[in-house]
Design a protein around this motif. Structure first.
Motif, short mmCIF file in Angstrom:
data_model
loop_
_atom_site.label_atom_id
_atom_site.label_comp_id
_atom_site.label_asym_id
_atom_site.label_seq_id
_atom_site.Cartn_x
_atom_site.Cartn_y
_atom_site.Cartn_z
N ASP A 119 -20.86 13.83 12.48
CA ASP A 119 -19.93 13.09 13.33
C ASP A 119 -20.63 12.30 14.43
N ALA A 120 -21.72 12.83 14.96
CA ALA A 120 -22.37 12.18 16.11
C ALA A 120 -23.63 11.40 15.74
N ILE A 121 -24.34 11.85 14.72
CA ILE A 121 -25.61 11.21 14.36
C ILE A 121 -25.46 10.29 13.15
N SER A 123 -22.74 9.24 11.56
CA SER A 123 -21.68 8.24 11.68
C SER A 123 -22.13 7.02 12.47
N ALA A 124 -23.15 7.19 13.30
CA ALA A 124 -23.69 6.04 14.04
C ALA A 124 -24.57 5.16 13.18
N LYS A 125 -24.94 5.66 12.00
CA LYS A 125 -25.83 4.93 11.11
C LYS A 125 -25.11 4.33 9.90
N THR A 126 -23.93 4.86 9.60
CA THR A 126 -23.14 4.31 8.49
C THR A 126 -21.68 4.70 8.64
#
Length: 327
Positions: A119-121, A123-126
């Motif tokens: 959710d935090a890592i 999701s920031a990349k895709t």
């Protein structure tokens, strides 16, 4: 589809010419602070125009460094891969004074780390749908994550999932031994200690290993742990065993609630996992394909090519076919 995979025959050379350069050039790493202020280490790689995004939940004692070959195979076939070292092992933080203790207080801590990672890592990349790929203990963690966050993963693959462990002791005996072990630790004023018969890290020779038929992959695994002593892990602690039994009981009780598309591989020659209980639980899933791998040992990702190649071909095809869906 016919996916391109590494060959056991030339693996040492492939590490030198392809896998290690891939790791330096294409793989990024990082850390986040998990529950109870434990640092959790992770890595990821994204090929250009990745068609499928896969999160890996690894097994007990494992580090993401052990997954270099697997990540290389996925990357070269167009899959983006995200992996974390579970708390208490690999490059992640420890929770007892002995860094080789196989320790966790509750499997929900593993689950919360995994979901926070997504959710935090990740999701920031895709923003693409995520798919889950699990091995052994990671299969128990991943299944608990499917129960806790049923919409998080579009599909999941469970390889040798830990729904039961060997020796499969009667419940009353296991609980009695755990009770006495915890009492002994309490009397000696220790926070945690190895369960009866468990020890610090031991590097068993290939000839008596029960993990893989591949001598080359087994030796690369042992060489890695010799070179990076910080990732060595010993046997399980009593706390870990108690938490594992509670987790496996929870999975067995609620397996029928999981509707996520699943592909499960059961290694018929597995001497680590209780396959009878594993398959009993697996048959309760609402949307699962169960495939037995006759003769294979526990570590299908590190098995000899005769087992590993067909398993990975099936895994990649399954994930690719489900790449655009959300559960």
């Amino acid at each position: 589809m016919n996916w391109k995979l590494t060959s056991e025959k030339h693996l040492v050379q492939t590490y030198s010419t392809h896998i290690n350069p891939f790791w330096k050039q294409a793989v990024s790493t990082g850390e986040f602070t998990g529950k109870h202020d434990v640092n959790v280490h992770y890595a990821w790689c994204q090929p250009e125009n990745a068609h499928t995004h896969v999160v890996i939940s690894s097994g007990r004692i494992e580090s993401l460094l052990k997954y270099k070959e697997l990540m290389y195979d996925f990357f070269t076939n167009g899959f983006a891969v995200y992996i974390l070292d579970h708390r208490g092992q690999g490059l992640s933080g420890r929770m007892t004074s002995d860094p080789q203790h196989g320790y966790v207080e509750d499997f929900e801590d593993y689950v919360d780390d995994l979901l926070f990672f997504c959710d935090a890592i990740v999701s920031a990349k895709t923003a693409a749908p995520l798919h889950l790929l699990c091995h052994s203990m990671g299969g128990a963690i991943g299944t608990l994550a499917l129960l806790k966050a049923p919409q998080r993963f579009a599909s999941a693959v469970l390889c040798s999932p830990m729904f039961g462990i060997r020796p499969a002791l009667p419940g009353w005996l296991a609980k009695s031994l755990i009770y006495f072990s915890l009492k002994l630790q309490e009397l000696s004023k220790r926070k945690s200690g190895y369960f009866f018969g468990q020890t610090a890290y031991l590097a068993y020779p290939y000839a008596i290993n029960t993990l893989t038929h591949s001598e080359s992959r087994y030796r690369l695994f042992r060489d890695l742990y010799d070179d990076f002593s910080e990732i060595q892990l010993g046997g399980v602690t009593t706390h870990w065993l108690r938490a594992a039994i509670e987790a496996m009981d929870k999975i067995e009780e609620h397996a029928g609630n999981i509707e996520t598309p699943l592909l499960l591989f059961s290694a018929s020659g597995d001497r680590i996992i209780d396959n009878r209980r594993q398959l009993s639980v697996a048959h309760q899933f609402k949307n699962a394909e169960i495939r037995k791998v006759p003769g294979a040992y526990h570590e299908l990702f590190a098995e000899s090519d005769e087992y590993r190649v067909p398993v990975l071909q099936q895994i990649m095809s399954f994930l690719h076919e489900n790449r655009s869906s959300r559960s």
